[in-house]
Design an enzyme around this catalytic site. Structure first.
Site, mmCIF file in Angstrom:
data_model
loop_
_atom_site.group_PDB
_atom_site.id
_atom_site.type_symbol
_atom_site.label_atom_id
_atom_site.label_comp_id
_atom_site.label_asym_id
_atom_site.label_seq_id
_atom_site.Cartn_x
_atom_site.Cartn_y
_atom_site.Cartn_z
ATOM 1 N N ASP A 67 0.843 -1.197 0.000
ATOM 2 C CA ASP A 67 0.000 0.000 0.000
ATOM 3 C C ASP A 67 0.880 1.249 0.000
ATOM 4 O O ASP A 67 2.105 1.160 -0.082
ATOM 5 C CB ASP A 67 -0.959 0.001 1.199
ATOM 6 C CG ASP A 67 -0.230 -0.019 2.524
ATOM 7 O OD1 ASP A 67 0.688 0.801 2.731
ATOM 8 O OD2 ASP A 67 -0.564 -0.858 3.385
ATOM 9 N N HIS A 208 11.092 -1.813 2.259
ATOM 10 C CA HIS A 208 9.762 -1.899 1.650
ATOM 11 C C HIS A 208 8.835 -0.802 2.153
ATOM 12 O O HIS A 208 8.677 -0.633 3.360
ATOM 13 C CB HIS A 208 9.112 -3.254 1.953
ATOM 14 C CG HIS A 208 9.803 -4.419 1.339
ATOM 15 N ND1 HIS A 208 10.926 -5.003 1.893
ATOM 16 C CD2 HIS A 208 9.545 -5.121 0.193
ATOM 17 C CE1 HIS A 208 11.324 -6.005 1.125
ATOM 18 N NE2 HIS A 208 10.501 -6.106 0.101
#
Length: 258
Positions: A67, A208
Protein backbone atom coordinates in the site's frame (compact mmCIF):
# COMPACT_ATOMS: atom_id res chain seq x y z
CA UNK A 1 33.16 -2.95 -25.78
CA UNK A 2 33.64 -6.00 -23.59
CA UNK A 3 32.58 -6.89 -20.08
CA UNK A 4 35.24 -8.58 -17.99
CA UNK A 5 34.18 -10.59 -14.98
CA UNK A 6 36.85 -11.68 -12.57
CA UNK A 7 37.17 -14.38 -9.93
CA UNK A 8 40.62 -15.29 -8.63
CA UNK A 9 42.72 -15.72 -11.80
CA UNK A 10 39.82 -16.57 -14.07
CA UNK A 11 38.60 -14.04 -16.63
CA UNK A 12 35.48 -14.31 -18.72
CA UNK A 13 35.07 -12.06 -21.74
CA UNK A 14 31.61 -11.26 -23.02
CA UNK A 15 31.31 -9.39 -26.28
CA UNK A 16 28.42 -6.98 -26.56
CA UNK A 17 26.36 -6.73 -29.69
CA UNK A 18 26.13 -3.44 -31.54
CA UNK A 19 22.40 -3.35 -30.95
CA UNK A 20 22.74 -3.56 -27.19
CA UNK A 21 25.52 -0.98 -27.16
CA UNK A 22 23.31 1.39 -29.13
CA UNK A 23 20.42 0.79 -26.74
CA UNK A 24 22.52 1.83 -23.75
CA UNK A 25 23.64 5.01 -25.48
CA UNK A 26 20.17 6.49 -25.20
CA UNK A 27 19.75 5.74 -21.50
CA UNK A 28 19.86 8.37 -18.74
CA UNK A 29 23.11 10.30 -18.35
CA UNK A 30 24.13 8.58 -15.12
CA UNK A 31 23.28 5.06 -16.26
CA UNK A 32 26.33 2.79 -16.30
CA UNK A 33 27.53 1.09 -19.45
CA UNK A 34 26.72 -2.39 -18.23
CA UNK A 35 24.83 -4.93 -20.27
CA UNK A 36 25.64 -8.38 -18.96
CA UNK A 37 27.20 -9.71 -15.81
CA UNK A 38 28.40 -13.30 -15.52
CA UNK A 39 29.89 -15.36 -12.74
CA UNK A 40 33.15 -16.81 -13.99
CA UNK A 41 32.88 -19.92 -11.84
CA UNK A 42 29.30 -20.92 -12.59
CA UNK A 43 28.51 -19.02 -15.79
CA UNK A 44 25.35 -17.58 -14.19
CA UNK A 45 24.23 -14.11 -15.14
CA UNK A 46 24.16 -11.78 -12.16
CA UNK A 47 22.49 -8.50 -11.29
CA UNK A 48 24.40 -5.82 -9.38
CA UNK A 49 24.28 -6.30 -5.61
CA UNK A 50 26.72 -3.61 -4.48
CA UNK A 51 29.44 -1.29 -5.77
CA UNK A 52 33.14 -1.11 -5.00
CA UNK A 53 34.01 2.32 -3.64
CA UNK A 54 36.26 3.75 -0.96
CA UNK A 55 33.78 6.54 -0.32
CA UNK A 56 31.36 6.20 2.56
CA UNK A 57 28.29 6.20 0.39
CA UNK A 58 25.47 3.76 -0.19
CA UNK A 59 21.99 3.60 -1.72
CA UNK A 60 18.51 3.07 -0.33
CA UNK A 61 16.29 0.97 -2.60
CA UNK A 62 12.64 1.13 -1.57
CA UNK A 63 10.27 -1.44 -3.07
CA UNK A 64 6.70 -0.20 -3.55
CA UNK A 65 4.37 -3.15 -4.05
CA UNK A 66 1.93 -3.10 -1.14
CA UNK A 67 0.00 0.00 0.00
CA UNK A 68 1.01 3.67 0.00
CA UNK A 69 0.07 4.71 3.54
CA UNK A 70 3.63 5.41 4.65
CA UNK A 71 4.79 7.22 1.50
CA UNK A 72 4.15 10.72 2.94
CA UNK A 73 6.20 9.88 6.05
CA UNK A 74 9.01 8.33 4.01
CA UNK A 75 9.18 11.31 1.67
CA UNK A 76 9.11 13.75 4.56
CA UNK A 77 11.91 11.90 6.34
CA UNK A 78 14.07 11.79 3.22
CA UNK A 79 13.47 15.49 2.60
CA UNK A 80 14.43 16.45 6.17
CA UNK A 81 17.66 14.48 5.83
CA UNK A 82 18.33 15.79 2.33
CA UNK A 83 18.56 12.25 0.98
CA UNK A 84 17.48 10.97 -2.42
CA UNK A 85 16.56 7.31 -2.69
CA UNK A 86 15.62 4.90 -5.46
CA UNK A 87 12.00 3.74 -5.43
CA UNK A 88 11.33 0.50 -7.29
CA UNK A 89 7.67 0.74 -8.24
CA UNK A 90 5.40 -2.10 -9.23
CA UNK A 91 3.56 -1.10 -12.40
CA UNK A 92 0.23 -2.01 -10.81
CA UNK A 93 1.16 -0.03 -7.70
CA UNK A 94 1.84 3.08 -9.77
CA UNK A 95 -1.55 2.71 -11.42
CA UNK A 96 -3.36 2.08 -8.13
CA UNK A 97 -1.62 4.91 -6.25
CA UNK A 98 -0.81 7.48 -8.96
CA UNK A 99 -0.67 10.42 -6.58
CA UNK A 100 1.93 8.73 -4.41
CA UNK A 101 3.94 7.66 -7.45
CA UNK A 102 3.85 11.23 -8.78
CA UNK A 103 4.86 12.59 -5.38
CA UNK A 104 7.94 10.35 -5.36
CA UNK A 105 8.98 11.55 -8.80
CA UNK A 106 8.26 15.21 -8.03
CA UNK A 107 10.38 14.98 -4.90
CA UNK A 108 13.36 14.20 -7.13
CA UNK A 109 13.87 10.56 -6.23
CA UNK A 110 15.08 8.00 -8.74
CA UNK A 111 12.39 5.74 -10.18
CA UNK A 112 13.06 2.07 -10.88
CA UNK A 113 10.80 -0.83 -11.82
CA UNK A 114 9.83 -3.79 -9.66
CA UNK A 115 7.94 -5.51 -12.52
CA UNK A 116 4.28 -5.03 -13.38
CA UNK A 117 2.46 -7.59 -11.22
CA UNK A 118 5.13 -9.02 -8.85
CA UNK A 119 5.27 -12.48 -10.39
CA UNK A 120 8.50 -14.38 -9.75
CA UNK A 121 10.38 -13.80 -12.98
CA UNK A 122 12.21 -17.12 -12.97
CA UNK A 123 8.90 -18.98 -13.22
CA UNK A 124 7.86 -17.22 -16.44
CA UNK A 125 8.51 -17.76 -20.13
CA UNK A 126 10.77 -15.21 -21.76
CA UNK A 127 7.81 -13.55 -23.47
CA UNK A 128 6.11 -13.23 -20.09
CA UNK A 129 9.28 -11.82 -18.56
CA UNK A 130 9.55 -9.17 -21.24
CA UNK A 131 5.86 -8.35 -20.88
CA UNK A 132 6.32 -7.83 -17.12
CA UNK A 133 9.27 -5.50 -17.74
CA UNK A 134 7.84 -3.44 -20.60
CA UNK A 135 4.36 -3.19 -19.09
CA UNK A 136 5.84 -1.89 -15.87
CA UNK A 137 7.95 0.64 -17.76
CA UNK A 138 4.91 1.88 -19.65
CA UNK A 139 2.69 2.10 -16.56
CA UNK A 140 5.32 3.92 -14.52
CA UNK A 141 6.21 6.32 -17.33
CA UNK A 142 2.55 7.22 -17.83
CA UNK A 143 2.17 8.13 -14.16
CA UNK A 144 5.60 9.53 -13.30
CA UNK A 145 6.73 10.89 -16.65
CA UNK A 146 9.94 8.85 -16.33
CA UNK A 147 10.78 5.57 -18.00
CA UNK A 148 12.61 3.39 -15.46
CA UNK A 149 15.95 1.88 -16.41
CA UNK A 150 16.83 0.11 -13.18
CA UNK A 151 14.92 -3.12 -12.59
CA UNK A 152 14.68 -5.06 -9.33
CA UNK A 153 13.15 -8.54 -9.81
CA UNK A 154 10.26 -9.43 -7.48
CA UNK A 155 11.38 -11.48 -4.45
CA UNK A 156 14.92 -11.24 -5.79
CA UNK A 157 14.17 -14.24 -8.02
CA UNK A 158 16.14 -14.58 -11.23
CA UNK A 159 18.03 -16.91 -13.53
CA UNK A 160 20.18 -16.39 -16.62
CA UNK A 161 17.14 -15.90 -18.85
CA UNK A 162 15.67 -13.30 -16.51
CA UNK A 163 18.86 -11.23 -16.61
CA UNK A 164 19.08 -11.63 -20.38
CA UNK A 165 15.48 -10.43 -20.71
CA UNK A 166 16.10 -7.42 -18.47
CA UNK A 167 19.07 -6.41 -20.59
CA UNK A 168 17.15 -6.95 -23.82
CA UNK A 169 14.68 -4.31 -22.62
CA UNK A 170 17.48 -1.80 -22.09
CA UNK A 171 17.34 -2.14 -18.30
CA UNK A 172 19.93 -2.81 -15.60
CA UNK A 173 19.17 -5.52 -13.00
CA UNK A 174 19.65 -4.38 -9.41
CA UNK A 175 19.58 -6.48 -6.24
CA UNK A 176 20.85 -5.62 -2.75
CA UNK A 177 23.52 -6.74 -0.33
CA UNK A 178 21.81 -5.37 2.80
CA UNK A 179 18.33 -6.67 3.47
CA UNK A 180 16.58 -4.82 6.32
CA UNK A 181 14.26 -7.81 6.77
CA UNK A 182 11.45 -5.32 7.37
CA UNK A 183 9.20 -7.72 5.46
CA UNK A 184 9.59 -10.17 8.34
CA UNK A 185 7.99 -7.71 10.74
CA UNK A 186 11.18 -6.67 12.54
CA UNK A 187 10.76 -3.75 14.94
CA UNK A 188 12.10 -0.30 14.08
CA UNK A 189 14.94 -0.85 16.53
CA UNK A 190 15.84 -4.22 15.03
CA UNK A 191 15.79 -2.81 11.49
CA UNK A 192 17.98 0.11 12.52
CA UNK A 193 20.47 -2.14 14.32
CA UNK A 194 20.66 -4.48 11.35
CA UNK A 195 21.50 -1.64 8.96
CA UNK A 196 23.89 0.04 11.39
CA UNK A 197 25.87 -3.17 11.90
CA UNK A 198 26.08 -4.12 8.22
CA UNK A 199 26.27 -0.84 6.31
CA UNK A 200 29.45 -0.57 4.25
CA UNK A 201 30.84 1.46 1.39
CA UNK A 202 28.85 0.74 -1.78
CA UNK A 203 25.95 -1.04 -0.08
CA UNK A 204 22.54 -1.21 -1.72
CA UNK A 205 19.71 -1.54 0.80
CA UNK A 206 16.38 -3.32 0.52
CA UNK A 207 13.49 -1.53 2.26
CA UNK A 208 9.76 -1.90 1.65
CA UNK A 209 7.10 0.75 1.59
CA UNK A 210 4.12 -0.68 3.40
CA UNK A 211 6.15 -2.79 5.84
CA UNK A 212 5.00 -2.26 9.43
CA UNK A 213 8.01 -0.43 10.85
CA UNK A 214 10.09 0.69 7.85
CA UNK A 215 8.98 4.32 7.82
CA UNK A 216 9.51 4.53 11.57
CA UNK A 217 13.03 3.11 11.29
CA UNK A 218 14.13 5.26 8.36
CA UNK A 219 14.95 8.44 10.31
CA UNK A 220 17.17 6.56 12.75
CA UNK A 221 18.87 4.68 9.93
CA UNK A 222 19.75 7.99 8.29
CA UNK A 223 20.88 9.57 11.56
CA UNK A 224 23.09 6.61 12.47
CA UNK A 225 24.63 6.49 9.00
CA UNK A 226 25.36 10.22 9.05
CA UNK A 227 26.99 9.89 12.47
CA UNK A 228 29.37 7.33 10.94
CA UNK A 229 30.16 9.62 8.00
CA UNK A 230 27.97 7.82 5.45
CA UNK A 231 25.83 9.51 2.84
CA UNK A 232 23.14 8.06 0.59
CA UNK A 233 22.74 8.57 -3.15
CA UNK A 234 20.32 7.03 -5.68
CA UNK A 235 21.42 3.68 -7.07
CA UNK A 236 22.04 5.18 -10.51
CA UNK A 237 24.56 7.58 -8.97
CA UNK A 238 26.23 4.88 -6.91
CA UNK A 239 26.93 2.72 -9.97
CA UNK A 240 30.25 3.20 -11.75
CA UNK A 241 29.43 4.56 -15.23
CA UNK A 242 32.67 3.52 -16.93
CA UNK A 243 33.36 0.15 -15.32
CA UNK A 244 32.70 -3.15 -17.07
CA UNK A 245 34.09 -5.26 -14.23
CA UNK A 246 32.09 -7.24 -11.68
CA UNK A 247 33.00 -10.10 -9.39
CA UNK A 248 31.25 -13.42 -8.74
CA UNK A 249 29.13 -11.86 -5.96
CA UNK A 250 27.67 -9.18 -8.20
CA UNK A 251 29.84 -6.39 -6.80
CA UNK A 252 30.67 -3.85 -9.48
CA UNK A 253 34.42 -3.27 -9.45
CA UNK A 254 36.17 0.03 -10.06
CA UNK A 255 38.97 -1.67 -12.00
CA UNK A 256 40.39 -5.04 -12.97
CA UNK A 257 42.04 -6.95 -10.12
CA UNK A 258 44.20 -10.06 -10.23
Amino acid sequence: MKIIVLQAKKVLFVSLTAALTAALAVLAVRSPKIQAVFSSDSGRSLPIYSVETKEKKASIGINCAWDDKDIPVILDTLKKHNVRATFFLLGQWAQKYPESAKAIALAGHEIGSHSYSHRDMDSLSQNEMIEEITSSQSAIEQVCGKKPILFRPPSGSYNDLVIESIHSCGCIPIQWNLDTLDWKGLSAEEITQRVSSQLSCGSILLIHSGAKYSAQALAQILDDAAAKGFSFVPVGELLLPNSNFVDHQGRQLASQSD
